[in-house]
Enzyme design. Structure first.
Site, PDB file in Angstrom:
ATOM      1  N   ASP A  38      34.024  56.743  42.190  1.00  0.00           N
ATOM      2  CA  ASP A  38      32.802  55.808  41.894  1.00  0.00           C
ATOM      3  C   ASP A  38      31.891  57.095  41.413  1.00  0.00           C
ATOM      4  O   ASP A  38      32.206  57.942  40.855  1.00  0.00           O
ATOM      5  CB  ASP A  38      32.452  55.153  43.538  1.00  0.00           C
ATOM      6  CG  ASP A  38      30.649  54.045  43.054  1.00  0.00           C
ATOM      7  OD1 ASP A  38      31.199  53.531  42.184  1.00  0.00           O
ATOM      8  OD2 ASP A  38      30.491  54.367  44.302  1.00  0.00           O
TER       9      ASP A  38
ATOM     10  N   GLU B  81      28.004  55.306  40.715  1.00  0.00           N
ATOM     11  CA  GLU B  81      26.402  55.478  41.555  1.00  0.00           C
ATOM     12  C   GLU B  81      27.129  55.908  42.704  1.00  0.00           C
ATOM     13  O   GLU B  81      27.527  54.911  43.717  1.00  0.00           O
ATOM     14  CB  GLU B  81      25.353  54.576  41.460  1.00  0.00           C
ATOM     15  CG  GLU B  81      25.197  53.712  39.270  1.00  0.00           C
ATOM     16  CD  GLU B  81      25.011  52.612  39.515  1.00  0.00           C
ATOM     17  OE1 GLU B  81      23.647  52.065  40.118  1.00  0.00           O
ATOM     18  OE2 GLU B  81      25.570  51.810  38.466  1.00  0.00           O
TER      19      GLU B  81
END
Length: 201
Positions: A7, A9
């Site tokens: 991922d 953020e």
């Protein structure tokens, strides 16, 4: 053959919408996928707030230009990429991600797109595919890769659980409590060690 899926953020860079919330003085925009599992619902709500306030892509990009990777993130990513093919799978948008990718050394990223009017108003969002993180992991697996995945939010859980090894990173207490079977880390060194251990299997 392994490929690691990360991922963006909360794992490698700060949450863009939280940064914009603080810069714009709109506290409602601090809500993220850590709080709302339905990403389409979350984005529709965010864009409604932007329209109400007369804010568009230009204002958000000005904030993103000032965002740096989280401390240690680039070194972690560089070390990981030296040992394993690595991709970032994010529900962010190309218009947001570009300056952040430069600061991270231009890793490969799979993300989505905003639809933007000529005056900079964000009129909507286009998801690359449905359930983009899980769909991408499944596609990589169909090409002969085993996947390792790590993320921090509700929308990362499907790709984490579908992978040969999956790890939570700097997630919330609620997500950890709901998924006690998933190893959870807060330091890059520990996450890197866990990935390396899987690579040796």
């Amino acid at each position: 053959m392994y490929i690691t899926c990360l991922d963006l953020e909360g794992v490698l860079v700060p949450e863009i919408w939280i940064a914009f919330s603080e810069a714009s003085g709109i506290p409602e925009l601090k809500r993220t996928t850590r709080d709302e599992p339905d990403y389409d619902k979350l984005m529709t709500w965010r864009l409604g707030i932007l329209r109400e306030r007369g804010l568009g892509l230009r204002e958000i990009q000005a904030v993103i230009e000032k965002i740096d990777p989280l401390p240690g993130a680039k070194d972690f990513l560089d070390s990981l990429r030296a040992e394993c093919q690595t991709v970032i799978i994010s529900d962010t948008f190309t218009q947001f991600a570009a300056p952040l990718m430069k600061k991270l050394g231009m890793p490969t990223i799979f993300c989505n797109e905003l639809t933007v009017a000529p005056d900079g108003t964000i009129t909507g969002h286009r998801m690359r595919v449905a359930q983009s993180k899980l769909t991408t992991v499944r596609a990589l697996q169909s090409m002969g890769y085993q996947t390792i995945a790590s993320g921090d939010s509700y929308n990362d859980l499907a790709m984490i659980e579908a992978s040969a090894a999956g790890f939570l990173f700097r997630t919330t207490d609620a997500i950890k409590a709901a998924h006690p079977d998933l190893p959870a880390f807060t330091e890059y060194a520990d996450l890197l060690d866990a990935i390396r251990a899987q690579l040796r299997k």
